[in-house]
Design a protein around this motif. Structure first.
Motif, PDB file in Angstrom:
ATOM      1  N   ALA A  73      47.012 -32.758  -8.673  1.00 54.90           N
ATOM      2  CA  ALA A  73      47.290 -31.852  -9.788  1.00 54.90           C
ATOM      3  C   ALA A  73      47.524 -30.423  -9.297  1.00 54.90           C
ATOM      4  N   PRO A  74      48.698 -29.857  -9.591  1.00 59.79           N
ATOM      5  CA  PRO A  74      48.936 -28.452  -9.286  1.00 59.79           C
ATOM      6  C   PRO A  74      48.284 -27.580 -10.352  1.00 59.79           C
ATOM      7  N   CYS A  75      47.666 -26.479  -9.940  1.00 62.16           N
ATOM      8  CA  CYS A  75      46.952 -25.621 -10.896  1.00 62.16           C
ATOM      9  C   CYS A  75      47.342 -24.172 -10.667  1.00 62.16           C
ATOM     10  N   ALA A  85      47.504 -30.145 -14.688  1.00 61.94           N
ATOM     11  CA  ALA A  85      46.071 -29.875 -14.824  1.00 61.94           C
ATOM     12  C   ALA A  85      45.682 -29.428 -16.234  1.00 61.94           C
ATOM     13  N   ASP A  86      46.659 -29.286 -17.144  1.00 58.68           N
ATOM     14  CA  ASP A  86      46.322 -28.712 -18.448  1.00 58.68           C
ATOM     15  C   ASP A  86      45.986 -29.773 -19.494  1.00 58.68           C
ATOM     16  N   LEU A  87      45.837 -31.017 -19.037  1.00 56.01           N
ATOM     17  CA  LEU A  87      45.440 -32.125 -19.909  1.00 56.01           C
ATOM     18  C   LEU A  87      46.479 -32.451 -20.983  1.00 56.01           C
ATOM     19  N   LYS A 145      52.543 -22.008 -18.221  1.00 52.71           N
ATOM     20  CA  LYS A 145      52.831 -21.210 -17.038  1.00 52.71           C
ATOM     21  C   LYS A 145      54.331 -21.255 -16.736  1.00 52.71           C
ATOM     22  N   TYR A 146      55.061 -21.904 -17.653  1.00 50.82           N
ATOM     23  CA  TYR A 146      56.515 -21.980 -17.493  1.00 50.82           C
ATOM     24  C   TYR A 146      57.193 -21.035 -18.468  1.00 50.82           C
ATOM     25  N   SER A 147      57.703 -19.927 -17.971  1.00 49.42           N
ATOM     26  CA  SER A 147      58.471 -19.043 -18.824  1.00 49.42           C
ATOM     27  C   SER A 147      59.865 -19.645 -18.976  1.00 49.42           C
ATOM     28  N   ASP A 171      45.754 -25.160  -5.650  1.00 46.82           N
ATOM     29  CA  ASP A 171      45.750 -23.875  -6.321  1.00 46.82           C
ATOM     30  C   ASP A 171      47.004 -23.129  -5.880  1.00 46.82           C
ATOM     31  N   ASP A 172      47.922 -22.973  -6.828  1.00 49.78           N
ATOM     32  CA  ASP A 172      49.226 -22.398  -6.509  1.00 49.78           C
ATOM     33  C   ASP A 172      49.176 -20.867  -6.581  1.00 49.78           C
ATOM     34  N   GLY A 173      48.292 -20.282  -5.775  1.00 54.04           N
ATOM     35  CA  GLY A 173      48.183 -18.822  -5.735  1.00 54.04           C
ATOM     36  C   GLY A 173      47.700 -18.208  -7.042  1.00 54.04           C
ATOM     37  N   SER A 203      62.541 -18.268 -18.093  1.00 52.80           N
ATOM     38  CA  SER A 203      63.333 -18.013 -16.890  1.00 52.80           C
ATOM     39  C   SER A 203      62.985 -19.043 -15.808  1.00 52.80           C
ATOM     40  N   LYS A 204      61.681 -19.445 -15.729  1.00 50.83           N
ATOM     41  CA  LYS A 204      61.323 -20.493 -14.761  1.00 50.83           C
ATOM     42  C   LYS A 204      61.970 -21.819 -15.145  1.00 50.83           C
ATOM     43  N   LEU A 205      62.042 -22.084 -16.466  1.00 47.90           N
ATOM     44  CA  LEU A 205      62.660 -23.331 -16.925  1.00 47.90           C
ATOM     45  C   LEU A 205      64.142 -23.344 -16.590  1.00 47.90           C
TER      46      LEU A 205
HETATM   47  N1  UDP Z   1      51.971 -24.767 -12.373  1.00 43.13           N
HETATM   48  C1  UDP Z   1      51.903 -24.436 -11.020  1.00 43.13           C
HETATM   49  N2  UDP Z   1      52.629 -23.351 -10.575  1.00 43.13           N
HETATM   50  C2  UDP Z   1      53.417 -22.599 -11.409  1.00 43.13           C
HETATM   51  C3  UDP Z   1      53.511 -22.990 -12.769  1.00 43.13           C
HETATM   52  C4  UDP Z   1      52.779 -24.069 -13.213  1.00 43.13           C
HETATM   53  O1  UDP Z   1      51.210 -25.076 -10.245  1.00 43.13           O
HETATM   54  O2  UDP Z   1      54.032 -21.634 -10.938  1.00 43.13           O
HETATM   55  C5  UDP Z   1      51.183 -25.942 -12.860  1.00 43.13           C
HETATM   56  C6  UDP Z   1      50.295 -25.650 -14.054  1.00 43.13           C
HETATM   57  O3  UDP Z   1      49.032 -25.190 -13.662  1.00 43.13           O
HETATM   58  C7  UDP Z   1      50.214 -27.013 -14.733  1.00 43.13           C
HETATM   59  C8  UDP Z   1      51.574 -27.617 -14.422  1.00 43.13           C
HETATM   60  O4  UDP Z   1      52.099 -26.907 -13.300  1.00 43.13           O
HETATM   61  O5  UDP Z   1      49.211 -27.828 -14.180  1.00 43.13           O
HETATM   62  C9  UDP Z   1      52.539 -27.542 -15.589  1.00 43.13           C
HETATM   63  O6  UDP Z   1      52.634 -26.211 -16.045  1.00 43.13           O
HETATM   64  P1  UDP Z   1      52.589 -25.827 -17.598  1.00 43.13           P
HETATM   65  O7  UDP Z   1      51.602 -26.694 -18.310  1.00 43.13           O
HETATM   66  O8  UDP Z   1      52.358 -24.358 -17.702  1.00 43.13           O
HETATM   67  O9  UDP Z   1      54.062 -26.185 -18.060  1.00 43.13           O
HETATM   68  P2  UDP Z   1      54.507 -26.857 -19.454  1.00 43.13           P
HETATM   69  O10 UDP Z   1      53.640 -28.066 -19.666  1.00 43.13           O
HETATM   70  O11 UDP Z   1      54.269 -25.814 -20.482  1.00 43.13           O
HETATM   71  O12 UDP Z   1      55.948 -27.193 -19.261  1.00 43.13           O
END
Ligand code: UDP
Ligand code: MG
Length: 342
Positions: free
Chosen positions: A14-16, A101-103, A212-214, A48-50, A216-218
């Motif tokens: 899981a990336p966090c 990691a956000d369940l 964590k996805y803006s 932990d991605d920083g 612009s990241k998308l």
């Molecule tokens: N995440 C990450 N690095 C980033 C952005 C997101 O490791 O730069 C992780 C975040 O912690 C989560 C997963 O990627 O576990 C998906 O991100 P998020 O839930 O924010 O995206 P969404 O579900 O809203 O598309």
């Protein structure tokens, strides 16, 4: 230890990124899922991605309580796709579950996914039935994106899927052997092929915290997906050039004709239209070229995909020199073969 002759049945990866509000609840549910689906023969790899909040200190503290936890801290924020890659490279299980990691993706689905894999699947990917708590805007842009990608890309990428999936060690190693920096993991895994089967589930709302996805990241991810899987935009750019060239030829003939006929000066509007249309087409074409050339430049530098800062395993900090966590940071060009072939 070689990652192939591992005794562990599954690695949950899981990336966090700034997930201090959810990480503890996630770990609780992921550990429970691992215990029941793999009879305890598993590890939980948290990348932990920083993060700039308490995510890492919480991971460290929990890894002292639970020896199943492997914590990997990256030097800085590398983004979801690279953090996931780092997690897969650090994992040792015979199967790998990639999960947010956000369940939003339920870890409890692991047992069903394991069963489907027992029946011979190479990849079991989560397909979203209902999506709770997503904005109308996000659902629409996602729908348009998947349709566009399907039309452009030469690989069949199933729609309404995220990165939530269980894969075999073989698929994971093939994925790690792909050297590209701009990684669109779900596309790359589809590209690998084999037996890939969906499992439909309800995607929950985030347990806590914010996305964590803006946008612009998308957009960046969408462009990575398109440029990584299709050269068709380049072809469209060429066709736009050819078509406008024909229109320009027509206009040229018309201009000469008007000049001869003596009604040349009153051409202001048509001139303006021609200039705006042609410059727009040129700029779009240049932009498309730029998207590809920029990625080519980045790739040609051959830098490591990500950098690892610290690792905790079995509740202890471990030495980074020559440890498996640095595998993904190796020169990617040195590992381009299928590790399972002789
Ligand atoms: N995440 C990450 N690095 C980033 C952005 C997101 O490791 O730069 C992780 C975040 O912690 C989560 C997963 O990627 O576990 C998906 O991100 P998020 O839930 O924010 O995206 P969404 O579900 O809203 O598309
Ligand atoms: Mg999420």
């Amino acid at each position: 230890m070689s990652s192939i002759d591992t005794p562990l049945k599954v690695s949950i990866v899981a990336p966090c990124y700034n997930e201090e509000e959810v990480i503890e609840e996630f770990v609780r549910r992921a550990l429970a899922a691992g215990r029941s689906a793999a009879e305890g023969s598993f590890e939980l790899v948290l990348i932990d991605d920083g993060s700039r909040d308490a995510t890492w200190s919480k991971i460290e503290a929990m890894s002292r309580q639970h020896p199943e936890i492997v914590g990997v801290r990256l030097m800085r924020n590398h983004g979801h796709e690279l953090a996931s890659t780092a997690g897969i490279a650090s994992s040792r299980g015979a199967r790998i579950l990639l999960i947010d990691a956000d369940l939003q993706d339920p870890p409890e689905l692991l047992s069903d996914m394991m069963e489907m894999m027992d029946r011979g699947a190479d990849v079991v990917y989560g397909q979203r039935g209902v999506r709770k708590g997503e904005s109308w805007m996000k659902l629409t842009t996602a729908a348009v994106f998947y349709r566009l990608l399907r039309w452009l890309a030469s690989v069949d990428i199933p729609s309404d899927t995220g990165d939530f999936r269980l894969m075999t060690r073989r698929v994971a190693e093939l994925l790690l052997s792909m050297p590209e920096r701009d990684r669109f993991l779900r596309g790359m895994i589809s590209w690998i092929g084999g037996r890939q089967v969906p499992i439909v589930y309800e995607r929950d709302e985030r347990h806590a915290g914010t996305t964590k996805y803006s946008y612009s990241k998308l957009l960046r991810l969408a462009l990575d997906a398109i440029t990584g899987f299709s050269a068709r935009p380049l072809r469209i750019a060429s066709w736009a050039g050819v078509i406008t060239a024909f229109i320009a030829l027509g206009l040229l003939v018309y201009t000469f004709y008007s000049f001869e006929a003596g009604w040349a000066v009153t051409g202001w509007s048509s001139t303006m239209v021609a200039i705006t249309v042609f410059s727009a087409v040129q700029l779009i074409t240049l932009g498309i070229l730029g998207e590809y050339v920029g990625r080519l430049v980045q790739q040609s530098k051959g830098r490591p995909l990500y950098m690892v800062d610290r690792v905790v395993r079995d509740g202890q900090d471990i030495q980074l020199l020559d440890c498996p966590e640095m595998r993904g940071a190796r020169d990617p060009r040195s590992v381009t073969r299928d590790p399972f072939l002789p």
